[in-house]
Design an enzyme around this catalytic site. Structure first.
Site, PDB file in Angstrom:
ATOM      1  N   CYS A  86      57.099 -31.108  24.237  1.00  0.00           N
ATOM      2  CA  CYS A  86      55.587 -29.774  23.715  1.00  0.00           C
ATOM      3  C   CYS A  86      55.298 -29.202  23.928  1.00  0.00           C
ATOM      4  O   CYS A  86      54.456 -28.628  23.743  1.00  0.00           O
ATOM      5  CB  CYS A  86      55.036 -31.284  25.167  1.00  0.00           C
ATOM      6  SG  CYS A  86      55.858 -31.206  26.385  1.00  0.00           S
ATOM      7  N   GLU A 121      49.005 -35.060  29.367  1.00  0.00           N
ATOM      8  CA  GLU A 121      49.907 -33.762  29.018  1.00  0.00           C
ATOM      9  C   GLU A 121      49.622 -33.341  27.989  1.00  0.00           C
ATOM     10  O   GLU A 121      50.291 -35.161  26.828  1.00  0.00           O
ATOM     11  CB  GLU A 121      51.275 -34.150  29.971  1.00  0.00           C
ATOM     12  CG  GLU A 121      52.130 -32.515  29.724  1.00  0.00           C
ATOM     13  CD  GLU A 121      52.760 -32.623  28.772  1.00  0.00           C
ATOM     14  OE1 GLU A 121      52.611 -32.273  27.994  1.00  0.00           O
ATOM     15  OE2 GLU A 121      54.034 -32.899  29.071  1.00  0.00           O
TER      16      GLU A 121
END
Length: 505
Positions: free
Chosen positions: A296, A262
């Site tokens: 993110c 990720e």
């Protein structure tokens, strides 16, 4: 809650107990809101990684796995529920440690701890349900064969996690890995490790079998890299920068080791001209300024329909001016510091480069005048941005939003997809059919309609393109740590009959 007089001094958590790092080195812990050194953490090296992996390997196979890897899911669920209960008991203390370590507002940190407990509870339930899903039958076209599927823990896993949500991001990996029956070595970021080390203390308190979860802290080059390359680690799960993710992929490929990644993002938020502007402005703020933009999936590229752009930006500036920026321990703080001096300098350089490339700093772009110490940055709004600019193309990971206008739906989608990343995207419009079209057109793993950044443990999380691959959370998060085994048996009393038997003498 008052700050503790001293941060607890922890060692590395290996084999169910605390031990000092092999070289005896420790790293300072700096409160980013005050710039004061408030404690230290152990600095693990390759020798410590070896000990942690060995402890995890022993725990995985101990007594044939009867105590963990091959134990009923209900047994593992009991431990996960006990961890969740301890997290709830220690919520205020853990939130305080998180704030002192990372600079995020105390209210946000407290919410994170609630999410941590909920995540452990959710995967406890999935661990119990896993027992009932074993030996799932497969329908075959031949009656003389029967087949079923076993789901088995993948083995020892290395979990490398970031600093923006220190304990929560660790939990997204630890909880499903343990629910699946894996054993683990967790390596959190050296910039914010305190609550992850406290998780080790909680595991000891609830009697988690030794070696099931090991926690090592230290620099990425000295602790993370040896973990990623260790031959006895069966899988690596990583959340962090795209560049580090690339290196982990290269290392894992040499051993044909599975990874889930990720990575970064540069997510778009598309706002059409039929919206309630103040409602949309608040979502734009939350999408890029919550957690000081250190998210993110932050929707840091704001795409505004040209008919409302001026009104929207006027309100966005007004809302940005109203944010309480303060010591994160103060009540009502909505924007704390960024995590470190290095991150502060990186963000300020992005802003400076945007200005030099011809963009306009509509608001912010500097240290708040009333805060003389700490790594604080005003919420920053940048306009007159071209698609060739660094601020449009690269992840800032700070409270910085860049703005472009669009005229048509097609243009909005093209701008949204004009990125190497593909973690998330969002669209705000009262036309739900349009929202559905755009949700299909945006090239990302997550799309939000009329909101930005909601996250639920039940729903999959992960991206496309250079934002990585694999999915966390939900059933998908558990599947990350399970290996699928086909078992097929021949059920007929008759010979198979493929070969002619040899002649009888």
């Amino acid at each position: 809650m008052a700050a503790p007089s001293a941060i607890p001094r922890r060692g590395l958590f290996i084999g169910g107990g605390w031990r000092e790092p092999s070289l005896g080195r420790r790293l300072p812990v700096v409160n980013p809101a005050t710039e004061a050194t408030i404690g230290d953490i152990p600095a693990a090296t390759a020798e410590d990684v070896e000990l942690a992996v060995s402890a995890a390997r022993d725990a995985f196979g101990r007594d044939g796995g009867r105590h963990w890897s091959r134990a009923p899911g209900a047994v593992r669920a009991k431990y996960l529920k006990a961890i969740a209960a301890k997290i709830k008991d220690k919520k205020s203390y853990l939130a305080l440690l998180e704030t002192l370590d990372s600079g995020k507002p105390l209210d946000e940190a407290a919410g994170d701890m609630e999410d941590v407990a909920a995540c452990f509870e959710y995967y406890a339930d999935l661990a119990e349900a896993l027992d009932g899903k074993q030996r799932a039958p497969i329908s075959l076209p031949m009656e003389n064969f029967e087949s079923y599927v076993l789901k088995e823990p993948i083995g020892v896993v290395g979990l490398i996690t970031p600093w923006n949500y220190p304990l929560l991001m660790a939990t997204w990996k630890v909880a499903p890995a343990l629910a699946a029956g894996c054993t683990a070595v967790l390596k959190p970021s050296e910039l914010a490790s305190l609550t992850c080390l406290e998780l080790g203390g909680i595991c000891a308190e609830i009697g988690l079998p030794p070696g099931v979860l090991n926690i090592i802290t230290g620099l990425g080059t000295e602790a993370g890299a040896p973990l990623a390359s260790h031959p006895h680690v069966d899988k690596i799960a990583f959340t962090g920068s795209t560049e580090t993710g690339k290196r982990i992929m290269i290392t894992a490929s040499q051993m044909v080791k599975p990874v889930s990644l990720e990575l970064g993002g540069k997510s778009p938020l598309i706002v059409f001209d039929d919206v309630d502007i103040d409602k949309a402005v608040e979502w734009a703020m939350f999408g890029c300024f919550a957690n000081a933009g250190q998210v993110c999936s932050a929707t840091s590229r704001l795409l505004l329909h040209e008919k409302i752009a001026k009104r929207f930006l006027d309100r966005l500036v007004a809302w940005a001016k109203s944010i309480k920026i303060s010591d994160p321990l103060e009540e009502g703080c909505r924007l704390g510091s960024v995590v470190s001096e290095g991150q502060y300098q990186k963000i300020m350089k992005f802003i400076s480069t945007a200005r030099c490339e011809g963009a306009t700093i509509l608001y912010g772009g500097a240290r708040p005048q009333h805060l003389k110490r700490g790594f604080f940055i005003e919420p920053t709004i940048i306009t007159n941005v071209s698609t060739s600019m660094q601020i449009w193309r690269e992840e800032v990971f700070g409270p910085v939003i860049c703005v472009k206008e669009f005229r048509t739906e097609r243009e909005a989608v093209e701008l949204a997809n004009d990125t190497h990343y593909g973690l998330a995207g969002a669209v705000i419009s009262n036309d739900l059919e349009r929202c559905e079209r755009i949700s299909k057109a945006i090239q990302s793993g997550i799309v939000w309609i009329n909101c930005s950044q909601p996250c639920f443990v039940q729903a999959p999380w992960g991206g496309n393109k250079r934002s990585g691959f694999g999915r966390e959370l939900g059933q998908w998060g558990l599947d990350n740590y399970l290996s699928v085994k086909q078992v097929t048996k021949y059920c007929s009393d008759e010979p198979y009959g493929w070969y002619r038997p040899p002649s009888k003498l």
